[in-house]
Write a protein that holds these residues in place. Structure first.
Motif, PDB file in Angstrom:
ATOM      1  N   LEU A 198       0.802  -1.226   0.000  1.00  0.00           N
ATOM      2  CA  LEU A 198       0.000   0.000   0.000  1.00  0.00           C
ATOM      3  C   LEU A 198       0.834   1.275   0.000  1.00  0.00           C
ATOM      4  O   LEU A 198       0.526   2.242  -0.725  1.00  0.00           O
ATOM      5  N   PHE A 216       1.911   3.628  -2.983  1.00  0.00           N
ATOM      6  CA  PHE A 216       0.857   4.135  -3.854  1.00  0.00           C
ATOM      7  C   PHE A 216      -0.053   5.144  -3.161  1.00  0.00           C
ATOM      8  O   PHE A 216      -1.059   5.559  -3.742  1.00  0.00           O
ATOM      9  N   TYR A 241      -2.692   7.755  -4.896  1.00  0.00           N
ATOM     10  CA  TYR A 241      -4.118   7.711  -4.559  1.00  0.00           C
ATOM     11  C   TYR A 241      -4.611   9.081  -4.092  1.00  0.00           C
ATOM     12  O   TYR A 241      -5.738   9.485  -4.402  1.00  0.00           O
ATOM     13  N   GLY A 272       1.387  -5.248  -4.955  1.00  0.00           N
ATOM     14  CA  GLY A 272       0.491  -4.099  -4.954  1.00  0.00           C
ATOM     15  C   GLY A 272       0.368  -3.438  -6.305  1.00  0.00           C
ATOM     16  O   GLY A 272      -0.728  -3.043  -6.731  1.00  0.00           O
ATOM     17  N   SER A 330      -3.210  -3.307  -8.174  1.00  0.00           N
ATOM     18  CA  SER A 330      -3.805  -1.996  -8.445  1.00  0.00           C
ATOM     19  C   SER A 330      -3.930  -1.721  -9.937  1.00  0.00           C
ATOM     20  O   SER A 330      -4.851  -1.017 -10.377  1.00  0.00           O
ATOM     21  N   HIS A 331      -3.038  -2.276 -10.741  1.00  0.00           N
ATOM     22  CA  HIS A 331      -3.127  -2.088 -12.189  1.00  0.00           C
ATOM     23  C   HIS A 331      -4.358  -2.786 -12.764  1.00  0.00           C
ATOM     24  O   HIS A 331      -4.955  -2.299 -13.733  1.00  0.00           O
ATOM     25  N   LEU A 376      -6.652   1.321  -7.288  1.00  0.00           N
ATOM     26  CA  LEU A 376      -5.910   1.643  -6.061  1.00  0.00           C
ATOM     27  C   LEU A 376      -6.682   1.341  -4.779  1.00  0.00           C
ATOM     28  O   LEU A 376      -6.077   0.907  -3.793  1.00  0.00           O
ATOM     29  N   SER A 379      -8.379  -1.129  -3.986  1.00  0.00           N
ATOM     30  CA  SER A 379      -8.288  -2.550  -3.649  1.00  0.00           C
ATOM     31  C   SER A 379      -7.071  -2.853  -2.777  1.00  0.00           C
ATOM     32  O   SER A 379      -7.056  -3.857  -2.060  1.00  0.00           O
ATOM     33  N   LEU A 380      -6.053  -1.988  -2.827  1.00  0.00           N
ATOM     34  CA  LEU A 380      -4.857  -2.233  -2.023  1.00  0.00           C
ATOM     35  C   LEU A 380      -5.155  -2.153  -0.533  1.00  0.00           C
ATOM     36  O   LEU A 380      -4.505  -2.832   0.272  1.00  0.00           O
ATOM     37  N   LEU A 403       1.040   1.605 -12.946  1.00  0.00           N
ATOM     38  CA  LEU A 403       1.129   1.258 -11.531  1.00  0.00           C
ATOM     39  C   LEU A 403       1.987   0.016 -11.309  1.00  0.00           C
ATOM     40  O   LEU A 403       2.725  -0.070 -10.322  1.00  0.00           O
TER      41      LEU A 403
END
Length: 338
Positions: A68, A71, A75, A193, A197-198, A202, A204-205, A290
């Motif tokens: 997390l 990123f 975010y 991650g 996220s890709h 984001l 979902s992380l 990402l």
């Protein structure tokens, strides 16, 4: 002169007495002889009982957090924040750690190491759930503040446990192994991650981080010794008049080594924080996806991972000053090149 009692004459001179004392054995040849104080003790017998209760939860938690952390700035930008706002969101974790460290030490001493570490992981789970439900920038900031609260509870209790269990001549290598688990999580976490996220996005992380922290809590609760450091070391806690009163916070902070080390620690934290904030933004400015940002972050931590054994040996054999100077020089050189 007239006493009839006469002592018998000695049968042999004292020099020729047949009674001889046995020769004392060489202490170095005795199997139970204590090791030489100049040689560091063997590390594996000390750390082997700590693999499941100590190092495994730390590795899993580091992997969950590093899925997390790289990123968060991206975010925050996605939620409409500027670069300065993204930097503020990233820094909330360090702000909570800075403000609540003394209180976390008191909580750890009152609740015990096991409960304090479990409480820290529970706060981390709540922080991840708040971040997953965040629909605005301010909820993201609240999530990062909660993340800092959980971090400081876990880390202070974890470091207290390591200091109490591992003898001083081996603490440098034990700390290096602890850093190895953190850096290994930093290698695995951003890779996973970035890929997740890709594909999913984001937010979902945060759900992924909450799941990994829940697994960390289960592992900690199953294997961490209930008696804390005293149970792991096989010794009882001192009580009664023999127990020395812990020094006050003021007495610890006013010691000259602490006053001298504080600026260096702050400079090192500044270098690490700048790298964690600037790296994702630099990747975004270069047009990386990402998944590519995750790979760059993982590569950064893999470089750290290569120097962890060297830092442990340097700490044990050359001292804290040499290790600190080398660390500051390396971090500053990396930022200068960027």
């Amino acid at each position: 002169e007239t006493c009839p009692l006469e002592l018998p004459a000695a049968s042999a001179p004292l020099e020729t007495c047949p009674l001889e004392l046995p020769a004392m054995p060489d202490p170095s040849s005795c199997p139970d002889a204590p090791p030489d104080d100049d040689e560091p003790p063997a590390l594996w017998p000390i750390l082997r009982p700590l693999l499941l209760p100590y190092f495994a939860p730390g590795l899993l938690r580091a992997a969950g957090q590093m899925t997390l952390n790289p990123f968060v700035a991206l975010y925050a930008r996605e939620l409409g924040a500027t670069d300065s706002g993204a930097g503020a969101a990233v820094s909330m974790v360090s702000l909570a750690t800075f403000c609540l460290s003394p209180a976390a030490g008191l909580v750890s001493s009152r609740l015990g190491l096991r409960l304090a570490m479990g409480l820290g992981v529970c706060v981390n789970i709540c922080a991840a759930l708040v971040g997953a439900a965040a629909g605005s920038y301010f909820w993201l900031v609240a999530s990062r503040l909660l993340q800092g609260v959980g971090n400081v509870l876990f880390q202070i209790s974890r470091q207290t446990f390591l200091t109490a269990v591992v003898p001083k001549p081996a603490r440098g290598r034990a700390s290096a192994l602890q850093a190895f688990t953190l850096k290994a999580g930093g290698v695995v976490g951003p890779t996973i991650g970035g890929s997740v996220s890709h594909r999913v996005g984001l937010p979902s992380l945060f759900w992924l981080a909450a799941a990994v922290h829940a697994a960390t809590l289960a592992l900690l609760w199953l294997f961490f010794p209930r008696g804390g450091a005293a149970a792991a070391a096989g010794t009882a806690r001192p009580s009664g008049p023999a127990a020395a009163a812990p020094p006050s916070v003021r007495a610890m902070l006013c010691r000259p080594p602490v006053l001298c080390a504080a600026p260096a620690v702050m400079a090192l934290a500044l270098c690490g924080g700048l790298r964690g904030f600037l790296l994702p933004l630099k990747c975004a400015a270069l047009g990386l996806e990402l998944s590519g940002t995750g790979l760059v972050s993982a590569f950064s931590f893999s470089c750290d991972l290569l120097f962890v054994p060297l830092s442990g040996l340097l700490l044990d054999h050359a001292g804290r000053k040499a290790a600190g100077v080398a660390s500051l020089f390396g971090s500053g050189a990396a930022l200068w090149r960027d």
